[in-house]
Design a protein around this motif. Structure first.
Motif, PDB file in Angstrom:
ATOM      1  N   LEU A  89      71.901  41.164  56.367  1.00 47.76           N
ATOM      2  CA  LEU A  89      71.018  40.643  57.412  1.00 47.76           C
ATOM      3  C   LEU A  89      71.393  39.213  57.775  1.00 47.76           C
ATOM      4  O   LEU A  89      71.465  38.855  58.962  1.00 47.76           O
ATOM      5  CB  LEU A  89      69.563  40.720  56.952  1.00 47.76           C
ATOM      6  CG  LEU A  89      68.973  42.137  56.903  1.00 47.76           C
ATOM      7  CD1 LEU A  89      67.696  42.146  56.074  1.00 47.76           C
ATOM      8  CD2 LEU A  89      68.702  42.661  58.302  1.00 47.76           C
ATOM      9  N   ALA A  90      71.643  38.394  56.755  1.00 50.08           N
ATOM     10  CA  ALA A  90      72.027  37.000  57.017  1.00 50.08           C
ATOM     11  C   ALA A  90      73.351  36.934  57.770  1.00 50.08           C
ATOM     12  O   ALA A  90      73.516  36.131  58.701  1.00 50.08           O
ATOM     13  CB  ALA A  90      72.105  36.231  55.704  1.00 50.08           C
ATOM     14  N   GLY A 135      63.055  37.114  68.233  1.00 52.07           N
ATOM     15  CA  GLY A 135      61.758  37.253  67.588  1.00 52.07           C
ATOM     16  C   GLY A 135      61.499  38.642  67.050  1.00 52.07           C
ATOM     17  O   GLY A 135      60.500  38.874  66.351  1.00 52.07           O
ATOM     18  N   GLY A 136      62.380  39.597  67.359  1.00 59.72           N
ATOM     19  CA  GLY A 136      62.202  40.958  66.887  1.00 59.72           C
ATOM     20  C   GLY A 136      62.360  41.063  65.376  1.00 59.72           C
ATOM     21  O   GLY A 136      63.056  40.264  64.747  1.00 59.72           O
ATOM     22  N   ARG A 137      61.712  42.064  64.782  1.00 63.10           N
ATOM     23  CA  ARG A 137      61.687  42.212  63.322  1.00 63.10           C
ATOM     24  C   ARG A 137      62.440  43.451  62.849  1.00 63.10           C
ATOM     25  O   ARG A 137      62.595  44.415  63.600  1.00 63.10           O
ATOM     26  CB  ARG A 137      60.235  42.326  62.805  1.00 63.10           C
ATOM     27  CG  ARG A 137      59.388  41.085  63.028  1.00 63.10           C
ATOM     28  CD  ARG A 137      58.553  41.211  64.273  1.00 63.10           C
ATOM     29  NE  ARG A 137      57.675  42.389  64.251  1.00 63.10           N
ATOM     30  CZ  ARG A 137      57.221  42.986  65.351  1.00 63.10           C
ATOM     31  NH1 ARG A 137      57.586  42.568  66.547  1.00 63.10           N
ATOM     32  NH2 ARG A 137      56.407  44.041  65.249  1.00 63.10           N
ATOM     33  N   VAL A 138      62.859  43.412  61.607  1.00 64.56           N
ATOM     34  CA  VAL A 138      63.557  44.540  61.003  1.00 64.56           C
ATOM     35  C   VAL A 138      63.176  44.650  59.539  1.00 64.56           C
ATOM     36  O   VAL A 138      62.949  43.630  58.869  1.00 64.56           O
ATOM     37  CB  VAL A 138      65.093  44.395  61.140  1.00 64.56           C
ATOM     38  CG1 VAL A 138      65.580  43.093  60.552  1.00 64.56           C
ATOM     39  CG2 VAL A 138      65.821  45.576  60.495  1.00 64.56           C
ATOM     40  N   THR A 139      63.078  45.877  59.050  1.00 63.11           N
ATOM     41  CA  THR A 139      62.976  46.123  57.610  1.00 63.11           C
ATOM     42  C   THR A 139      64.049  47.125  57.217  1.00 63.11           C
ATOM     43  O   THR A 139      64.220  48.156  57.870  1.00 63.11           O
ATOM     44  CB  THR A 139      61.596  46.665  57.189  1.00 63.11           C
ATOM     45  OG1 THR A 139      61.296  47.854  57.916  1.00 63.11           O
ATOM     46  CG2 THR A 139      60.514  45.625  57.406  1.00 63.11           C
ATOM     47  N   LEU A 140      64.781  46.799  56.166  1.00 63.06           N
ATOM     48  CA  LEU A 140      65.787  47.680  55.585  1.00 63.06           C
ATOM     49  C   LEU A 140      65.311  48.099  54.202  1.00 63.06           C
ATOM     50  O   LEU A 140      64.886  47.254  53.410  1.00 63.06           O
ATOM     51  CB  LEU A 140      67.135  46.972  55.457  1.00 63.06           C
ATOM     52  CG  LEU A 140      67.759  46.383  56.725  1.00 63.06           C
ATOM     53  CD1 LEU A 140      69.094  45.736  56.385  1.00 63.06           C
ATOM     54  CD2 LEU A 140      67.928  47.438  57.808  1.00 63.06           C
ATOM     55  N   THR A 148      67.144  36.110  60.113  1.00 60.26           N
ATOM     56  CA  THR A 148      66.477  35.275  59.112  1.00 60.26           C
ATOM     57  C   THR A 148      65.684  36.164  58.162  1.00 60.26           C
ATOM     58  O   THR A 148      64.815  36.932  58.601  1.00 60.26           O
ATOM     59  CB  THR A 148      65.524  34.278  59.781  1.00 60.26           C
ATOM     60  OG1 THR A 148      66.268  33.426  60.647  1.00 60.26           O
ATOM     61  CG2 THR A 148      64.801  33.426  58.740  1.00 60.26           C
ATOM     62  N   VAL A 149      65.991  36.100  56.883  1.00 64.53           N
ATOM     63  CA  VAL A 149      65.296  36.909  55.885  1.00 64.53           C
ATOM     64  C   VAL A 149      63.930  36.298  55.599  1.00 64.53           C
ATOM     65  O   VAL A 149      63.816  35.106  55.317  1.00 64.53           O
ATOM     66  CB  VAL A 149      66.129  37.008  54.597  1.00 64.53           C
ATOM     67  CG1 VAL A 149      65.327  37.687  53.488  1.00 64.53           C
ATOM     68  CG2 VAL A 149      67.421  37.771  54.862  1.00 64.53           C
ATOM     69  N   HIS A 163      63.911  38.727  60.696  1.00 65.03           N
ATOM     70  CA  HIS A 163      63.667  38.678  62.135  1.00 65.03           C
ATOM     71  C   HIS A 163      64.857  37.987  62.816  1.00 65.03           C
ATOM     72  O   HIS A 163      65.617  37.259  62.187  1.00 65.03           O
ATOM     73  CB  HIS A 163      62.370  37.932  62.472  1.00 65.03           C
ATOM     74  CG  HIS A 163      62.422  36.456  62.230  1.00 65.03           C
ATOM     75  ND1 HIS A 163      62.170  35.885  60.992  1.00 65.03           N
ATOM     76  CD2 HIS A 163      62.712  35.416  63.078  1.00 65.03           C
ATOM     77  CE1 HIS A 163      62.289  34.572  61.082  1.00 65.03           C
ATOM     78  NE2 HIS A 163      62.620  34.262  62.324  1.00 65.03           N
ATOM     79  N   ARG A 164      64.983  38.259  64.098  1.00 70.90           N
ATOM     80  CA  ARG A 164      66.016  37.600  64.897  1.00 70.90           C
ATOM     81  C   ARG A 164      65.441  36.286  65.419  1.00 70.90           C
ATOM     82  O   ARG A 164      64.391  36.281  66.090  1.00 70.90           O
ATOM     83  CB  ARG A 164      66.429  38.504  66.061  1.00 70.90           C
ATOM     84  CG  ARG A 164      67.508  37.860  66.953  1.00 70.90           C
ATOM     85  CD  ARG A 164      67.947  38.814  68.047  1.00 70.90           C
ATOM     86  NE  ARG A 164      68.862  38.137  68.972  1.00 70.90           N
ATOM     87  CZ  ARG A 164      69.388  38.705  70.050  1.00 70.90           C
ATOM     88  NH1 ARG A 164      69.092  39.952  70.338  1.00 70.90           N
ATOM     89  NH2 ARG A 164      70.185  38.021  70.852  1.00 70.90           N
TER      90      ARG A 164
END
Length: 272
Positions: free
Chosen positions: A196-197, A149-154, A202-203, A269-270
């Motif tokens: 990311l994929a 459920g964690g998020r990421v921005t690149l 999940t984008v 997000h994961r």
């Protein structure tokens, strides 16, 4: 086995303490750019760091965005900036202290994050991947340290979109070569979603903006650096360089100078 040359020559050169002042000035100028501010705001909104969360800023530079994260997570959370450049890290620590921010800064490598699996609620990484020879590995590391459920921005640049005007076709080609070769992965911006994929994330959203320079003033430190590199590599003659400088100066006097590059951002997000 670790890549013996994991970063671009440009990035490695900037680790020299002798250039820290110049690097900080460039980063501060970029941070003030309207396009950079808009894209950062877009990414922060989608990362949505919340009170009590544990978050990481990979390649935190001067620490400005780590401080934003620290304010979002509050005293019950933790905001860490990972920065391998000791000069930038010291500056980030000093600015955080002056601002009364709880942001913390650590030495570390994007290719081997010094954190356990599933440790973080959110990660941001801005304009780091373009400098890595194996950016997919860095994204996999980000995926590893994210909790379900964690998020990421690149956020990163695509140097194929670099424009300097006015310039003759031959000069444009020479400068494009110099710009492309300064980055280990110059097309990083367009590849963010794919990395990311591939890492199993999940984008959720894709954004972009343009780092556009003032049309009334030639950005001489950057332009002269590009010109010197092109002449030094035999891609452009001294006469072509001087004519370029004259044309750019004249264009700026009438408000027609143009220097820009497009940046992209991806939020993901994961899966749980």
């Amino acid at each position: 086995m670790t890549d013996p040359q994991p970063t671009s020559p440009f990035h490695a050169a900037n680790a020299d303490p002798a250039v820290t002042g110049r690097l900080v000035a460039a980063l501060d100028a970029q941070a003030a750019n309207a396009g950079v501010r808009r894209l950062r705001a877009w990414a922060h909104e989608r990362l949505a760091a919340a009170p009590g969360e544990r978050v990481l800023d990979v390649g935190s530079g001067t620490g400005s965005e780590t401080r934003v994260l620290a304010a979002a997570v509050g005293p019950g959370g933790s905001a860490i900036g990972l920065e391998p450049n000791p000069g930038l890290r010291a500056l980030a620590e000093r600015r955080a202290a002056e601002a009364g921010s709880a942001a913390r800064f650590l030495d570390g490598d994007a290719l081997a994050l010094p954190l356990p699996d599933a440790d973080l609620d959110a990660v941001r990484c801005e304009r780091v991947l373009q400098h890595l020879t194996d950016p997919a590995r860095a994204v996999a590391e980000i995926a590893r340290v994210l909790r379900p459920g964690g998020r990421v921005t690149l956020l990163d640049t695509d140097w194929a979109t670099f424009i300097l005007h006015p310039a003759s076709p031959g000069v444009r080609s020479a400068l494009a070569t110099v710009v492309r070769d300064a980055a280990a992965t110059p097309d990083a911006g367009r590849r963010l979603a794919g990395w990311l994929a591939e890492a199993g994330l999940t984008v959720d959203a894709i954004g972009s903006d343009v780092l556009l320079h003032d049309p009334r003033s030639v950005t001489w430190p950057l332009v002269r650096g590009l010109g010197a590199a092109a002449v030094g590599r035999g891609l452009m003659s001294v006469e072509q360089r001087d004519r370029l400088y004259e044309d750019l100066t004249a264009a700026a006097e009438r408000g027609a100078f143009h220097l820009s590059v497009t940046m992209f951002a991806v939020a993901a997000h994961r899966p749980r």
